[in-house]
Design a protein around this motif. Sequence first.
Motif, PDB file in Angstrom:
ATOM      1  N   GLU A  74       0.837  -1.199   0.000  1.00  0.00           N
ATOM      2  CA  GLU A  74       0.000   0.000   0.000  1.00  0.00           C
ATOM      3  C   GLU A  74       0.874   1.252   0.000  1.00  0.00           C
ATOM      4  OE1 GLU A  74      -2.491  -0.681   3.413  1.00  0.00           O
ATOM      5  OE2 GLU A  74      -4.096  -1.559   2.198  1.00  0.00           O
ATOM      6  N   GLN A  75       1.974   1.218   0.757  1.00  0.00           N
ATOM      7  CA  GLN A  75       2.898   2.356   0.780  1.00  0.00           C
ATOM      8  C   GLN A  75       3.561   2.522  -0.584  1.00  0.00           C
ATOM      9  OE1 GLN A  75       3.361   4.641   3.237  1.00  0.00           O
ATOM     10  NE2 GLN A  75       4.557   5.717   1.719  1.00  0.00           N
ATOM     11  N   LEU A  78       1.115   4.104  -2.886  1.00  0.00           N
ATOM     12  CA  LEU A  78       1.016   5.525  -2.560  1.00  0.00           C
ATOM     13  C   LEU A  78       2.216   6.288  -3.116  1.00  0.00           C
ATOM     14  CD1 LEU A  78      -0.585   7.716  -1.068  1.00  0.00           C
ATOM     15  CD2 LEU A  78       0.721   7.151   0.979  1.00  0.00           C
ATOM     16  N   ASP A  79       3.415   5.716  -2.953  1.00  0.00           N
ATOM     17  CA  ASP A  79       4.619   6.358  -3.484  1.00  0.00           C
ATOM     18  C   ASP A  79       4.552   6.485  -5.003  1.00  0.00           C
ATOM     19  OD1 ASP A  79       5.569   6.494  -0.902  1.00  0.00           O
ATOM     20  OD2 ASP A  79       6.963   4.803  -1.119  1.00  0.00           O
ATOM     21  N   LYS A  81       1.791   6.588  -6.841  1.00  0.00           N
ATOM     22  CA  LYS A  81       0.783   7.605  -7.164  1.00  0.00           C
ATOM     23  C   LYS A  81       1.353   9.008  -6.968  1.00  0.00           C
ATOM     24  CE  LYS A  81      -3.472   5.047  -6.244  1.00  0.00           C
ATOM     25  NZ  LYS A  81      -4.647   4.936  -5.370  1.00  0.00           N
ATOM     26  N   GLN A  82       2.101   9.196  -5.876  1.00  0.00           N
ATOM     27  CA  GLN A  82       2.703  10.508  -5.632  1.00  0.00           C
ATOM     28  C   GLN A  82       3.742  10.823  -6.699  1.00  0.00           C
ATOM     29  OE1 GLN A  82       4.084  10.156  -1.594  1.00  0.00           O
ATOM     30  NE2 GLN A  82       2.122  10.771  -0.731  1.00  0.00           N
ATOM     31  N   THR A  85       1.858  11.857  -9.787  1.00  0.00           N
ATOM     32  CA  THR A  85       1.350  13.216  -9.610  1.00  0.00           C
ATOM     33  C   THR A  85       2.482  14.225  -9.747  1.00  0.00           C
ATOM     34  OG1 THR A  85      -0.369  12.401  -8.135  1.00  0.00           O
ATOM     35  CG2 THR A  85       0.118  14.749  -8.035  1.00  0.00           C
TER      36      THR A  85
END
Length: 171
Positions: A74-75, A78-79, A81-82, A85
């Motif tokens: 999950e981390q 998230l990384d 996705k960041q 972005t």
Amino acid sequence: MAIKIGIDMGAIKDLVGLVTQLTDSVKDRKFASELRNIQSMIGSIQSEHAQMHEQRIKLMTENAELKQKIISLEQEILDIKQGITASNNQSISKTTNEEEKILLLLSETETDKTSAQQIACQLSIDLTKTKYWLTKLVEDDMLSLSVYVNQPALYYLAQGGRGYLVKNELI
């Protein structure tokens, strides 16, 4: 005859006592055998219980490891996705002056689509450079293009380009 009966009665009494002892002994042996069977069953149940307990510990350990892996994944998501972005923001922020001029021109044109030649002429930019910037803007999803047989490609503003102009307060 009286003596004979007394002896026979004593022998019978002894015999009855021996039979009673033998019966008790047989009952004790059966009881001992049943106790051994019960003890064997208890040992078997304890062994199964120990195996189930070991298996439960293994499953709990595996469960904890899987939970940790989920948290890690999950981390990582998230990384990623960041990173995407940030990459998109860098792509938007790295837009050059020429690209901004092209975006502004296409936002102001009365026709929906414009050729690379028309853009180069209106902005007084070399055609090769114009095609380079147009290709980059298409790759960044700021422009879209339409291609027709025996006609030059026509460019028009895409949602990403409109978003860039709005976010940067250029229109």
